[in-house]
Design a protein around this motif. Structure first.
Motif, PDB file in Angstrom:
ATOM      1  N   GLN A 166     -13.056 -16.787 -48.642  1.00 40.12           N
ATOM      2  CA  GLN A 166     -13.582 -17.218 -47.520  1.00 40.12           C
ATOM      3  C   GLN A 166     -12.507 -18.465 -48.319  1.00 40.12           C
ATOM      4  N   LEU A 198      -9.400 -24.787 -40.981  1.00 39.62           N
ATOM      5  CA  LEU A 198      -8.567 -23.966 -40.570  1.00 39.62           C
ATOM      6  C   LEU A 198      -7.384 -24.176 -39.528  1.00 39.62           C
ATOM      7  N   SER A 241     -14.946 -22.773 -40.075  1.00 39.07           N
ATOM      8  CA  SER A 241     -13.256 -23.726 -40.540  1.00 39.07           C
ATOM      9  C   SER A 241     -13.447 -25.064 -39.996  1.00 39.07           C
ATOM     10  N   SER A 260     -10.045 -20.005 -45.301  1.00 36.15           N
ATOM     11  CA  SER A 260     -10.577 -21.477 -45.023  1.00 36.15           C
ATOM     12  C   SER A 260      -9.421 -22.281 -44.746  1.00 36.15           C
ATOM     13  N   ALA A 285     -14.721 -17.332 -41.924  1.00 34.55           N
ATOM     14  CA  ALA A 285     -13.842 -18.072 -41.773  1.00 34.55           C
ATOM     15  C   ALA A 285     -13.314 -19.148 -40.920  1.00 34.55           C
TER      16      ALA A 285
END
Length: 963
Positions: A590, A652, A649, A594, A646
């Motif tokens: 994860q 990202l 985030s 992210s 994710a």
């Protein structure tokens, strides 16, 4: 009673105290002989008191001796006391006849202390040694501050003999027996008295005994002797600590090197308590004084001392040396836990302490050790390889419970090497280093051993050294070695992981599972250190699927290590929860996802498989009804959830979100899409088994990113392909296969409604033309299914048709509302409105209590049409359906009347009429203008025709004349 000769000896010695050196040896031998051999307690005590009384005069060059000299003196007044003398400076003394005329000789070394120490060393009786030691203790307490270098060496060697440790150089007296235990304890008290009370104040002076090599070696040897003594383990442990204290007092390279060697020697003792204490003291000494080490000292301490100690301990363990080491002869027994009740377990504990000591040293002094690589011989490079080899061997060690701690320590050290040598360093992991306080307890009080050393990290000079190109190159080389060792650990897992998982277990987890738990924690720290440098994801470009080149970069190799760990997590398939290894792997994946790592998303997607789109119950091998979707944590399902989480985030990138969304949609189409997208490896899934919570979250975040990119770029080519895939996915969602369409409407209508709303809220206007057939087909299919379900058997247990009909109405609402909001002028809106509202108005059983399901469905569709019309902004659409709405207000159904009334109440008829009137006037004006233009054009045509006739006539005349 005291014999008269002995009493006279005491009186004569007292009378000649100013020149005691003349008779010192004779008196000392006689008194020591009495103390050692006399059977009378009274005589021994008297002789001891005389020795104690005369000892201070013997140890110091008194002022009396300097004043009166050491030769015989004249007695001028015979009436005076025979013991009275005349000072040298008071008169020109007359010499007795025959007296030598030589001047006073310099005072020699004191014989009293020397003879006393010899007596102590040679005696074979413990009581005698104990008595003389008591005398020596009294002397030290009173005159220990005046000990000279030679005297100190004499006393220290004497105490060393009484330690109870026997060697080839000792007097052949066995002092390791029980009756000598008290003697050893008293001797050690004398040693502590010297070191704590007298040696400490002199340690900073120029004439300190520590400045003498011989005195220093004697003190260190004495500490080692008490350390190896087996009378009392607490004495041995305290003596080990004294070595560190001596190194702090004299931190010269010579002293520190010897202290480290002595500690390494004690670390090979057969008693585990002393062995472990010595190892800890050794590394504490290195940590405390390491900032003062030279390059040569670092090389000696690491290669010559620590690694030599590791090899020696490993050899001792292989030979299975008894860890009790003569415990049957020890005075005190130390109780041990069952996990440390064998020789191999105790030797393993010592090895663990060495590994953890190396961990401390590397954490604190890695930058300093890196600087040694700038020298002529980069010895630290080979040391680094040796550290990695040792840690790897420990991490993969096979065995039972006693090897667990060693494997964990090996994993920590191996991961630490990678963390330290990366570009960002271990500080990027956010971990706090533990350091010593440089304090110790003396006499119940806490005191500083040495001045505190300032932290060197912030200094600009050292920082600039670390940033030099050659240092950067060395750091990269060290990181390569460290990372390669982690990859070798992956290979080891792939080859031996399954076998280890079947090995010994602690509670419910195998030893390998616990090792991998530690490894995942350390890898998480490593990724925090490397995520912006060595493992930073490459630039992400928009594409329709995740395409990763088969490279051998750090990130790809790191991911393969994680997958190997996940494959060997050892969790039972029937377990309701993930184990710590699986949780750690999920958390790391994860974190990578992210950070916009496409390979992490790809790995999560592969792990999740169909769990992202299919309910766990449908994928379970269990056929009973007890297994439900809330059975517990499933590794594949958690991977699917990580993909969605994710997306939340902030790190990202939008491009990564779009690419991952396209990949997820492609995987969905392979399961539930059209026939050309279906996979060939398995049968098509039923829509009743589908789940849409994860894909809804992915589509929502992905479309936000797609819209943001679309609004900030002029290159629409790849974006058009992305929008086309989104529309294809929604089309597949709205138009399920004919043989499997009822269950989808029955179970997932709300999810379908949410997805359609999300897509339409982000769809760019240029794609409305593609959305029109998608929504129209979805609405038509929903109406069709709604009426078909009413004709089915409502009591069919496989498919709840009544629920499917209700769900179809919801799907119709989402499609028709999308048409009204986005494309209100399309023909489908008017067509569906006329069809549904017209049929509803003409229905006869809207108010009947026994209304047919068809009539109820028709009513629900009509209300859905009215709710959709209320959301449109197109007044033209409302004006177009105005007659139907008016007729709808006349039906005998309250719900329909209210729905139509709300639409009509929201319409601005006056504005609509005015707008239509204005449009009519504009049309009339335009018609008149066109008519006038038409008349003008006709007149122009008539004029041109007349001109044409005239030209034709002239042409004919011209032709006749020419011919």
């Amino acid at each position: 009673k005291i014999p008269l000769p002995l009493l006279l000896v005491a009186i004569v010695a007292e009378a000649n105290s100013y020149r005691l050196s003349v008779i010192e040896e004779t008196v000392a031998k006689h008194l020591c002989e009495i103390v050692a051999r006399s059977s009378s307690e009274e005589l021994r005590s008297f002789a001891m008191e005389i020795l104690i009384h005369l000892m201070p005069l013997s140890l110091s060059k008194s002022e009396v001796s300097l004043k009166y000299g050491s030769g015989p003196l004249m007695i001028e007044d015979k009436n005076e006391s025979p013991l009275e003398v005349i000072p040298i400076n008071d008169a020109s003394k007359q010499k007795v006849s025959g007296q030598s005329q030589k001047v006073d000789s310099p005072q020699g070394e004191p014989q009293l202390l020397k003879i006393l120490c010899q007596t102590i060393q040679r005696t074979t009786v413990a009581d005698t040694a104990n008595a003389t030691l008591n005398a020596l203790n009294v002397v030290l307490e009173g005159a220990g501050h005046s000990l000279s270098g030679e005297n100190l060496i004499t006393v220290i060697k004497t105490l060393s003999v009484l330690s109870g440790h026997t060697s080839d150089n000792d007097v052949p007296v066995n002092r390791s027996t029980k009756q000598w235990a008290n003697v050893s304890t008293l001797a050690f008290q004398n040693l502590k008295l010297i070191l704590d009370d007298f040696l400490e104040p002199m340690s900073t002076s120029s004439d300190s005994p520590l400045k003498s090599t011989e005195a220093r070696d004697a003190i260190l040897d004495c500490c080692v002797a008490f350390g190896r003594s087996r009378h009392d383990v607490n004495t041995s442990l305290t003596a080990t600590g004294m070595l560190w204290s001596l190194a702090d007092r004299d931190s010269s390279p010579g002293t520190v090197d010897i202290v480290l060697t002595k500690l390494a020697f004690l670390a090979m003792d057969s008693r585990p308590e002393l062995r472990n204490c010595s190892v800890n003291t050794l590394f504490s000494c290195v940590v405390g004084l390491g900032d003062q080490f030279t390059d040569d000292q670092w090389e000696k301490s690491l290669n010559g001392t620590i690694f030599h100690l590791m090899n020696a301990i490993k050899e001792a363990e292989n030979k299975k040396v008894d860890a009790n080491g003569g415990a049957s002869d020890e005075r005190y027994k130390v109780a041990v836990h069952h996990s440390r009740n064998s020789a191999s377990k105790r030797w393993a504990t010592t090895q663990i302490l060495i590994l953890r000591g190396l961990y401390r040293v590397l954490r604190l002094f890695f930058a300093r050790l890196m600087e040694t690589l700038l020298g002529e011989e980069p010895w630290f490079l080979q040391t680094w390889k040796e550290i990695l080899r040792v840690s790897f061997d420990c991490a993969k060690m096979a065995g039972e419970r006693e090897t667990l701690d060693m494997r964990l320590a090996g994993v920590e050290l191996m991961a630490l090497c990678a963390q330290l040598s990366c570009k960002s360093g271990i500080a990027a992991a956010g971990t706090t280093a533990r350091v010593g306080t440089n304090m110790e307890v003396v006499g119940g009080a806490l005191r500083s051993v040495r001045a505190a050393v300032e932290d060197k990290v912030p200094k600009t000079a050292e920082t600039s050294v670390q940033n030099r190109p050659e240092m950067v190159g060395w750091r990269l080389q060290l990181f390569d070695f460290s990372f390669d060792m982690l990859c070798q650990f992956r290979v080891h897992l792939e080859e031996n992981g399954e076998e280890e998982n079947e090995g010994p277990r602690m509670t419910t987890d195998s030893l390998l599972t616990q090792v991998l738990t530690k490894m995942t924690g350390q890898l998480a720290k490593l990724y925090e250190c490397c995520k912006n440098d060595e493992m930073t994801p490459g630039p992400c470009e928009l594409q329709l699927d995740i395409f990763i080149e088969n490279n051998d970069g750090y990130e790809s190799r790191f991911l393969r290590l994680l997958l190997a760990i996940a494959d060997n997590a050892g969790n039972d398939k029937n377990s309701r929860y993930l184990n710590q290894v699986q949780r750690g792997v999920m958390s790391l994946l994860q974190g990578m996802a992210s950070n916009s790592s496409l390979i992490a998303f790809e790995a999560l997607a592969k792990i999740s498989g169909d769990y992202m789109f299919v309910r766990p119950k449908a994928l379970s091998s269990k056929s009973n009804n007890d297994y439900d979707d809330n059975h517990g944590e499933i590794f594949e399902l958690e991977a699917a959830k990580m993909v969605a989480s994710a997306f939340d985030s902030d790190d990202l990138s939008n491009e990564a979100k779009v690419v991952v969304m396209c990949s997820v949609l492609l995987q969905y189409l392979k399961i539930y899409g059209n026939s050309e997208n279906h996979r060939n490896d398995e049968a098509k899934r039923k829509t009743s088994e589908a789940r849409y919570d994860i894909i809804t979250s992915v589509i929502d975040s992905g479309l936000q990113a797609t819209e943001h990119i679309d609004s900030n770029t002029n290159d629409k080519a790849i974006l058009d392909s992305i929008w086309d895939r989104i529309i294809a996915t929604v089309s597949s969602l709205l138009s399920p296969p004919v043989d499997n369409r009822y269950a989808g409407y029955a179970h997932h209508s709300k999810s379908i409604l949410n997805i359609v709303a999300i897509v339409l809220s982000h769809l760019p206007p240029r794609k409305f033309s593609l959305a029109e057939p998608m929504l129209q087909n979805g609405a038509d299919r929903a109406v069709e299914v709604a009426f078909e379900c009413n004709e089915k058997n409502q009591y069919d247990e496989d498919i709840p048709y009544s629920q499917a009909a209700e769900g179809a109405v919801h799907v119709f609402l989402s499609c028709f509302m999308g048409l009204c909001q986005k494309i209100p002028t399309c023909p489908a809106v008017g067509q569906l409105t006329n069809q549904i509202l017209g049929e509803t108005i003409e229905s006869d059983d809207l108010l009947s209590n026994n209304a047919s399901p068809q009539s109820k469905t028709r009513q629900s569709l009509a209300i859905a049409v009215c709710e959709s019309l209320r959301t449109t902004t197109s007044q033209d659409l409302l004006v177009g359906v105005f007659p139907l709405l008016c007729r709808l207000t006349n039906v005998e159904n309250d719900g329909l009347r209210r729905a139509a009334g709300k639409i009509l109440g929201g319409m601005n008829l006056s504005e609509a009429i005015s707008r239509e009137r204005q449009r009519a006037e504009q049309a009339d004006t335009r018609a008149r203008e066109i008519e006038e233009e038409n008349i003008a054009m006709l007149e122009e045509i008539e004029y041109l025709q007349a001109e044409n006739d005239e030209l034709q006539r002239q042409l004919a005349i011209f032709s006749e004349e020419f011919t």
